[in-house]
Design a protein around this motif. Structure first.
Motif, PDB file in Angstrom:
ATOM      1  N   GLU A   1     -66.221  18.268  49.003  1.00  0.00           N
ATOM      2  CA  GLU A   1     -65.315  19.181  49.701  1.00  0.00           C
ATOM      3  C   GLU A   1     -66.042  19.767  50.914  1.00  0.00           C
ATOM      4  O   GLU A   1     -67.244  20.033  50.859  1.00  0.00           O
ATOM      5  CB  GLU A   1     -64.879  20.318  48.768  1.00  0.00           C
ATOM      6  N   TYR A   2     -65.303  19.989  51.996  1.00  0.00           N
ATOM      7  CA  TYR A   2     -65.874  20.592  53.184  1.00  0.00           C
ATOM      8  C   TYR A   2     -66.372  22.002  52.847  1.00  0.00           C
ATOM      9  O   TYR A   2     -65.716  22.752  52.135  1.00  0.00           O
ATOM     10  CB  TYR A   2     -64.833  20.682  54.306  1.00  0.00           C
ATOM     11  N   GLY A   3     -67.542  22.344  53.349  1.00  0.00           N
ATOM     12  CA  GLY A   3     -68.087  23.676  53.179  1.00  0.00           C
ATOM     13  C   GLY A   3     -69.131  23.807  52.078  1.00  0.00           C
ATOM     14  O   GLY A   3     -69.843  24.803  52.021  1.00  0.00           O
ATOM     15  N   VAL A   4     -69.233  22.825  51.203  1.00  0.00           N
ATOM     16  CA  VAL A   4     -70.236  22.917  50.148  1.00  0.00           C
ATOM     17  C   VAL A   4     -71.590  22.462  50.683  1.00  0.00           C
ATOM     18  O   VAL A   4     -71.662  21.641  51.594  1.00  0.00           O
ATOM     19  CB  VAL A   4     -69.865  22.074  48.899  1.00  0.00           C
ATOM     20  N   ALA A   5     -72.628  23.044  50.143  1.00  0.00           N
ATOM     21  CA  ALA A   5     -73.985  22.635  50.517  1.00  0.00           C
ATOM     22  C   ALA A   5     -74.292  21.317  49.804  1.00  0.00           C
ATOM     23  O   ALA A   5     -74.379  21.276  48.574  1.00  0.00           O
ATOM     24  CB  ALA A   5     -74.992  23.705  50.120  1.00  0.00           C
TER      25      ALA A   5
ATOM     26  N   ASP B   1     -76.687  19.659  41.484  1.00  0.00           N
ATOM     27  CA  ASP B   1     -75.778  19.961  40.381  1.00  0.00           C
ATOM     28  C   ASP B   1     -75.255  18.676  39.725  1.00  0.00           C
ATOM     29  O   ASP B   1     -75.136  18.603  38.499  1.00  0.00           O
ATOM     30  CB  ASP B   1     -74.599  20.810  40.861  1.00  0.00           C
ATOM     31  N   VAL B   2     -74.939  17.672  40.543  1.00  0.00           N
ATOM     32  CA  VAL B   2     -74.467  16.391  40.012  1.00  0.00           C
ATOM     33  C   VAL B   2     -75.563  15.746  39.178  1.00  0.00           C
ATOM     34  O   VAL B   2     -75.322  15.265  38.068  1.00  0.00           O
ATOM     35  CB  VAL B   2     -73.994  15.452  41.145  1.00  0.00           C
ATOM     36  N   ARG B   3     -76.786  15.722  39.710  1.00  0.00           N
ATOM     37  CA  ARG B   3     -77.900  15.120  38.954  1.00  0.00           C
ATOM     38  C   ARG B   3     -78.080  15.816  37.608  1.00  0.00           C
ATOM     39  O   ARG B   3     -78.233  15.158  36.580  1.00  0.00           O
ATOM     40  CB  ARG B   3     -79.195  15.187  39.762  1.00  0.00           C
ATOM     41  N   THR B   4     -78.049  17.136  37.616  1.00  0.00           N
ATOM     42  CA  THR B   4     -78.215  17.883  36.371  1.00  0.00           C
ATOM     43  C   THR B   4     -77.103  17.556  35.390  1.00  0.00           C
ATOM     44  O   THR B   4     -77.348  17.297  34.206  1.00  0.00           O
ATOM     45  CB  THR B   4     -78.241  19.398  36.661  1.00  0.00           C
ATOM     46  N   SER B   5     -75.858  17.550  35.865  1.00  0.00           N
ATOM     47  CA  SER B   5     -74.711  17.267  35.007  1.00  0.00           C
ATOM     48  C   SER B   5     -74.780  15.857  34.425  1.00  0.00           C
ATOM     49  O   SER B   5     -74.563  15.649  33.221  1.00  0.00           O
ATOM     50  CB  SER B   5     -73.414  17.456  35.797  1.00  0.00           C
ATOM     51  N   VAL B   6     -75.087  14.874  35.273  1.00  0.00           N
ATOM     52  CA  VAL B   6     -75.146  13.479  34.837  1.00  0.00           C
ATOM     53  C   VAL B   6     -76.276  13.265  33.839  1.00  0.00           C
ATOM     54  O   VAL B   6     -76.077  12.672  32.770  1.00  0.00           O
ATOM     55  CB  VAL B   6     -75.294  12.536  36.052  1.00  0.00           C
ATOM     56  N   ILE B   7     -77.456  13.744  34.167  1.00  0.00           N
ATOM     57  CA  ILE B   7     -78.612  13.548  33.283  1.00  0.00           C
ATOM     58  C   ILE B   7     -78.365  14.209  31.929  1.00  0.00           C
ATOM     59  O   ILE B   7     -78.596  13.607  30.877  1.00  0.00           O
ATOM     60  CB  ILE B   7     -79.900  14.074  33.946  1.00  0.00           C
ATOM     61  N   THR B   8     -77.860  15.428  31.940  1.00  0.00           N
ATOM     62  CA  THR B   8     -77.594  16.146  30.693  1.00  0.00           C
ATOM     63  C   THR B   8     -76.581  15.395  29.837  1.00  0.00           C
ATOM     64  O   THR B   8     -76.788  15.187  28.640  1.00  0.00           O
ATOM     65  CB  THR B   8     -77.083  17.575  30.989  1.00  0.00           C
ATOM     66  N   ALA B   9     -75.469  14.971  30.444  1.00  0.00           N
ATOM     67  CA  ALA B   9     -74.408  14.291  29.691  1.00  0.00           C
ATOM     68  C   ALA B   9     -74.878  12.952  29.132  1.00  0.00           C
ATOM     69  O   ALA B   9     -74.675  12.663  27.945  1.00  0.00           O
ATOM     70  CB  ALA B   9     -73.174  14.099  30.568  1.00  0.00           C
ATOM     71  N   VAL B  10     -75.510  12.125  29.969  1.00  0.00           N
ATOM     72  CA  VAL B  10     -75.931  10.799  29.515  1.00  0.00           C
ATOM     73  C   VAL B  10     -77.004  10.907  28.438  1.00  0.00           C
ATOM     74  O   VAL B  10     -76.919  10.238  27.400  1.00  0.00           O
ATOM     75  CB  VAL B  10     -76.422   9.930  30.696  1.00  0.00           C
TER      76      VAL B  10
ATOM     77  N   GLU C   1     -66.804  16.875  36.917  1.00  0.00           N
ATOM     78  CA  GLU C   1     -66.816  18.252  36.417  1.00  0.00           C
ATOM     79  C   GLU C   1     -67.559  19.211  37.349  1.00  0.00           C
ATOM     80  O   GLU C   1     -67.458  20.417  37.187  1.00  0.00           O
ATOM     81  CB  GLU C   1     -67.449  18.299  35.025  1.00  0.00           C
ATOM     82  N   VAL C   2     -68.298  18.678  38.318  1.00  0.00           N
ATOM     83  CA  VAL C   2     -69.085  19.522  39.219  1.00  0.00           C
ATOM     84  C   VAL C   2     -68.178  20.077  40.316  1.00  0.00           C
ATOM     85  O   VAL C   2     -67.534  19.309  41.039  1.00  0.00           O
ATOM     86  CB  VAL C   2     -70.261  18.726  39.837  1.00  0.00           C
ATOM     87  N   PRO C   3     -68.109  21.404  40.455  1.00  0.00           N
ATOM     88  CA  PRO C   3     -67.298  21.992  41.528  1.00  0.00           C
ATOM     89  C   PRO C   3     -67.798  21.538  42.900  1.00  0.00           C
ATOM     90  O   PRO C   3     -69.002  21.493  43.145  1.00  0.00           O
ATOM     91  CB  PRO C   3     -67.509  23.500  41.356  1.00  0.00           C
ATOM     92  N   GLY C   4     -66.861  21.167  43.776  1.00  0.00           N
ATOM     93  CA  GLY C   4     -67.221  20.714  45.110  1.00  0.00           C
ATOM     94  C   GLY C   4     -67.150  19.214  45.266  1.00  0.00           C
ATOM     95  O   GLY C   4     -67.194  18.699  46.385  1.00  0.00           O
ATOM     96  N   ILE C   5     -67.029  18.477  44.155  1.00  0.00           N
ATOM     97  CA  ILE C   5     -66.836  17.030  44.228  1.00  0.00           C
ATOM     98  C   ILE C   5     -65.340  16.794  44.367  1.00  0.00           C
ATOM     99  O   ILE C   5     -64.550  17.218  43.523  1.00  0.00           O
ATOM    100  CB  ILE C   5     -67.372  16.313  42.969  1.00  0.00           C
ATOM    101  N   HIS C   6     -64.941  16.120  45.437  1.00  0.00           N
ATOM    102  CA  HIS C   6     -63.528  15.825  45.650  1.00  0.00           C
ATOM    103  C   HIS C   6     -63.120  14.551  44.910  1.00  0.00           C
ATOM    104  O   HIS C   6     -62.110  14.522  44.219  1.00  0.00           O
ATOM    105  CB  HIS C   6     -63.215  15.691  47.140  1.00  0.00           C
ATOM    106  N   SER C   7     -63.916  13.477  45.074  1.00  0.00           N
ATOM    107  CA  SER C   7     -63.623  12.214  44.403  1.00  0.00           C
ATOM    108  C   SER C   7     -64.868  11.348  44.397  1.00  0.00           C
ATOM    109  O   SER C   7     -65.887  11.703  44.996  1.00  0.00           O
ATOM    110  CB  SER C   7     -62.466  11.485  45.097  1.00  0.00           C
ATOM    111  N   LEU C   8     -64.759  10.220  43.731  1.00  0.00           N
ATOM    112  CA  LEU C   8     -65.862   9.266  43.668  1.00  0.00           C
ATOM    113  C   LEU C   8     -65.447   7.968  44.336  1.00  0.00           C
ATOM    114  O   LEU C   8     -64.270   7.615  44.344  1.00  0.00           O
ATOM    115  CB  LEU C   8     -66.240   8.971  42.218  1.00  0.00           C
ATOM    116  N   GLY C   9     -66.424   7.264  44.877  1.00  0.00           N
ATOM    117  CA  GLY C   9     -66.190   5.957  45.477  1.00  0.00           C
ATOM    118  C   GLY C   9     -66.260   6.009  46.984  1.00  0.00           C
ATOM    119  O   GLY C   9     -66.081   7.043  47.601  1.00  0.00           O
TER     120      GLY C   9
END
Length: 158
Positions: A105-109, A116-125, A54-62
């Motif tokens: 994705e190319y260009g994201v910081a 953002d991923v840490r915040t999203s994961v921690i909040t959801a779990v 759900e985090v913008p800028g993540i293309h895929s996992l793995g």
């Protein structure tokens, strides 16, 4: 930790120190004290996978190999993707630790997206399971360039 009934004490619930519960088991007891809930690692992995995607800028996992094998598996399994690809968790009674491999994705910081991923994961779990997330380790395995096509594995059956 589960509660136990002490039959010699008239059905009183014995609990660890600091979590005293007065009264008897049964209709008068709070529902949250009746029984034990166990959350499987695979459940937490799916929550983590969805929260990460759900985090913008993540293309895929793995990692590269996991994505390639996953693409083949997805084709064979009828096109359903594995939301927990690239996710490993350790789940204890009250805590969880998460390891993630992601492609951004190319260009994201990368530092910002990791936060953002840490915040999203921690909040959801924590919201969905009540487990405390003690750490979220992120490995950025690749950068998806704008001119790259997604890895498609040609299946024998269309």
């Amino acid at each position: 930790m589960s509660d136990t009934v002490n039959p010699t004490a008239g059905g009183n619930v014995s609990r660890p120190a600091g979590k005293a519960l007065t009264g008897h088991t049964g209709a008068g007891t709070a529902p949250e004290t009746r029984g034990r809930t166990t959350i499987a690692d695979s459940v937490v992995e799916k929550i983590v996978g969805m929260a990460t995607r759900e985090v913008p800028g993540i293309h895929s996992l793995g990692s590269g190999m996991a994505r390639t094998l996953g693409a083949v598996t997805d084709k064979v399994a009828g096109g359903r993707s594995n939301v927990s690809r690239g996710v490993k968790v350790e789940v204890g009674e009250r805590q969880a630790a998460v390891d993630l491999a992601v492609v951004v994705e190319y260009g994201v910081a990368i530092v910002d997206i990791a936060a953002d991923v840490r915040t999203s994961v921690i909040t959801a779990v924590e919201r969905m399971t009540g487990l405390e997330v003690v750490e979220v380790n992120i490995t950025v395995d690749d950068v998806h360039l704008p001119d790259e096509e997604d890895e498609e594995v040609e299946g024998r059956v269309q």
